[in-house]
Design an enzyme around this catalytic site. Structure first.
Site, PDB file in Angstrom:
ATOM      1  N   ASP A 104       0.833  -1.010  -0.021  1.00  0.00           N
ATOM      2  CA  ASP A 104      -0.066  -0.037  -0.077  1.00  0.00           C
ATOM      3  C   ASP A 104       0.804   1.284  -0.041  1.00  0.00           C
ATOM      4  OD1 ASP A 104      -2.900   0.799  -0.039  1.00  0.00           O
ATOM      5  OD2 ASP A 104      -2.943  -1.115   1.333  1.00  0.00           O
ATOM      6  N   ASP A 206      -3.347   3.990  -2.387  1.00  0.00           N
ATOM      7  CA  ASP A 206      -4.759   4.640  -1.667  1.00  0.00           C
ATOM      8  C   ASP A 206      -5.170   5.974  -1.842  1.00  0.00           C
ATOM      9  OD1 ASP A 206      -6.332   3.774   0.954  1.00  0.00           O
ATOM     10  OD2 ASP A 206      -5.680   5.746   1.501  1.00  0.00           O
ATOM     11  N   GLU A 263      -6.632   3.044  -5.883  1.00  0.00           N
ATOM     12  CA  GLU A 263      -7.974   3.241  -5.378  1.00  0.00           C
ATOM     13  C   GLU A 263      -8.584   4.498  -5.899  1.00  0.00           C
ATOM     14  OE1 GLU A 263     -10.125   2.893  -1.200  1.00  0.00           O
ATOM     15  OE2 GLU A 263      -8.367   4.161  -1.200  1.00  0.00           O
ATOM     16  N   HIS A 338     -10.534  -5.133   2.461  1.00  0.00           N
ATOM     17  CA  HIS A 338     -10.322  -4.825   3.901  1.00  0.00           C
ATOM     18  C   HIS A 338     -11.270  -3.610   4.362  1.00  0.00           C
ATOM     19  CE1 HIS A 338      -8.015  -1.735   1.723  1.00  0.00           C
ATOM     20  NE2 HIS A 338      -8.224  -0.891   2.971  1.00  0.00           N
ATOM     21  N   ASP A 339     -11.888  -3.085   3.562  1.00  0.00           N
ATOM     22  CA  ASP A 339     -13.086  -1.945   3.731  1.00  0.00           C
ATOM     23  C   ASP A 339     -14.418  -2.393   3.483  1.00  0.00           C
ATOM     24  OD1 ASP A 339     -11.255   0.018   4.826  1.00  0.00           O
ATOM     25  OD2 ASP A 339     -10.913   0.787   2.578  1.00  0.00           O
TER      26      ASP A 339
END
Length: 572
Positions: A104, A206, A263, A338-339
């Site tokens: 990330d 991100d 993202e 993960h979200d």
């Protein structure tokens, strides 16, 4: 057409990626928190699954107000995950086994405990002050604008010492960086290059489409009584973001043969092409969220109460992304991360048809054009968890929702029902390795409770069952690696109006895949269609049928059945 595809072949297009949330993957020292050595210990498992790339969520030094996405030192490994030597060992072992590693990369914000922000906060005269976005409030002592944070509340936080507000479009402890400052950009480029020189194979970047904010930070249109509103159009996909990404690519990425996925919330396929069209030299692919909003409710808190989603909407989303990017850019395909809640609980049936629907969802993800991303545990059909009380949850966004819903007058049962559906902690419970305590994740007390169903849903049990979800994933991955048409074939929808069947073809040269899936708990029938005409076909894989000797396409599908056929066609 085949020759054109050969010219555009890339390793990251043909790869299968696996996302690891390190805190919940594998704990090797008994402190209840997953660690880098835990990832290293499971590399053989990932290799056997068929994974080519692992994406590791943030493992950098952080106070963990947002579980690692609030970074206080870009150059250090968080002590709870291990040491830099542990990371270097993980990287070397992964490479030795033929697995690439991406990490990330958080470029929109830092932690408020990062030395840059500590210095910026200490004095208006600090050289680091302009690394962040500071503004005076309005005359009535209100925030500079009515922008709302993605995590709830105002996107502006008041700092009493300097009597100014700083911007944070996420958590208040995640101040946004000021991409108008060239010195900051140099610092960030230097950091990215440092990690690439260590041997990283790329990044998941991100919130990359939010790094540029609307000049002047104007108020968003809103009803007179609303002081805080969604204003994402003022900090999403603004034109200058592409200048910054092209600069990053030119100055940092270009010399390295890496994989980059951004993202990009609030992004449609036309906008995505600006990021991923190959001649633009920006990113390889982006994660979009259009299919993640199919089941969202209405209102400020309504998104937490999932509503039934429609297959017709999913078809429309897939058709747009598959056709508009074909031959121009590349897709990133995923069902969960993960979200997000667990895929089989959200888009399948995690009760009577858990195995069948989990396999069906995997079939769709792997048979679309684009790089597939497996989220840890998805390959064994891990489900949402129903923890008993709010104190059992660790996610700060979940706790924020709980407080806001209480203020709105929601009952406790309604609040907890929404949390059971939507909390990010659904995806963050420990990986379920075996039927031992805590799913074999740790010998200590886990940082968050394991799902009680770990006793029956776990890797060890799945490896022993030839019909398991895990072994089906292995078959899908093998199929994708064996047939170039599954990677590069052109997508054409079939039965666009059918209420329960999603079907399409993928064609490359004289090879065509025919993929048919029943997204229903009831049997379904397909009418005659040119794409399903009685020609010589071979059944490559089915999530229910074991007989692969079929030479014609079966037009009757059982609940949640998925079939993949291969046939020869005349090239266009």
């Amino acid at each position: 057409m085949v020759q054109e595809v050969i010219m555009k072949r890339k390793w990251w297009k043909e790869s299968v990626a696996y996302q690891i949330y390190p805190r919940s993957f594998m704990d090797t020292n008994g402190d209840g928190i997953g660690d880098l050595n835990g990832i290293t210990s499971k590399l053989d498992y990932l290799k056997n699954l068929g994974v080519d790339v692992i994406w590791i969520c943030p493992f950098y030094k952080s106070p963990n107000d947002d579980n690692g996405y609030d970074i206080s030192d870009f150059y250090a490994v968080s002590e709870e995950f291990g040491t830099m030597e542990d990371f270097e060992h993980l990287l070397a072992e992964a490479h030795r086994k033929g697995i690439k590693v991406i990490a990330d990369l958080v470029l929109n914000h830092t932690s408020d405990e990062h030395p840059w922000f500590v210095e910026a906060r200490a004095s208006k005269d600090s050289p680091k002050r302009d690394y962040y976005i500071w503004k005076k409030g309005k005359e009535n002592n209100e925030p500079p604008s009515n922008w709302g944070s993605f995590f709830g509340g105002s996107a502006w936080e008041y700092d009493e010492q300097s009597e100014e507000y700083y911007l944070h479009i996420f958590n208040r402890k995640q101040p946004d960086l000021n991409w108008e400052n060239p010195l900051l950009i140099e610092e960030l480029h230097r950091m990215v290059r440092w990690w690439l020189d260590k041997g990283l194979d790329g990044f998941r970047i991100d919130a990359i489409n939010h790094i540029v904010k609307m000049e002047g930070f104007p108020d968003a249109e809103a009803p007179a009584h609303e002081k805080i509103v969604s204003a994402h159009h003022f900090f999403s996909n603004l034109p200058k973001v592409h200048d910054h990404i092209q600069h990053l690519h030119r100055e940092v990425f270009r010399p390295y043969n890496i994989m980059t996925v951004g993202e990009a919330a609030n992004t449609g396929p036309e906008e995505a092409l600006l990021y991923v069209e190959e001649h633009r030299d920006e990113l390889n692919m982006v994660f979009h969220f259009e299919h993640m909003s199919m089941d969202s409710g209405n209102g400020n808190l309504g998104g937490w109460e999932k509503r039934p989603w429609k297959l017709s909407q999913l078809k429309e989303i897939l058709n747009q992304w598959q056709t508009k990017l074909h031959g121009k850019g590349w897709n990133a395909n995923y069902w969960s991360n993960h979200d997000q809640p667990r895929a089989v609980s959200r888009f399948g049936d995690d009760q009577a048809f858990r195995v069948e629907s989990a396999k069906l969802l995997a079939t769709l993800m792997f048979m679309l054009e684009g790089t597939p991303y497996i989220y840890q545990g998805e390959e064994i059909g891990m489900t949402n968890v129903k923890l008993n009380a709010i104190d059992d949850y660790r996610d700060s966004v979940t706790h924020r929702f709980y407080r806001d819903a209480q203020q709105e007058g929601w009952t406790e049962d309604r609040i907890m029902s929404a949390i059971h559906q939507s909390s990010r902690d659904n995806a963050r419970t420990p990986m379920q390795w075996n039927d031992q305590a805590h799913g074999g994740f740790t010998t200590g007390t886990p940082w968050i409770q394991a799902n009680p169903n770990a006793s029956r849903i776990n890797v060890e049990a799945a490896e022993k069952d030839p019909t398991s979800i895990l072994n089906y994933y292995k078959q899908l991955i093998s199929l994708r690696k064996q047939h170039l048409v599954a990677v590069y074939g052109k997508y054409e929808p079939v039965f666009p109006e059918h209420s329960s069947i999603l079907a399409f073809t993928r064609t490359l040269g004289n090879e065509q895949l025919v993929v048919v899936m029943n997204f229903s708990a009831a049997s379904a029938h397909m009418d005659n269609h040119e794409a399903l005409a009685d020609q010589s076909v071979r059944l490559l894989l089915s999530n229910i049928a074991s007989d692969t000797n079929e030479t014609s396409i079966e037009n009757h599908l059982q609940p949640y059945e998925a079939r993949i056929y291969l046939r020869e066609v005349t090239p266009c």
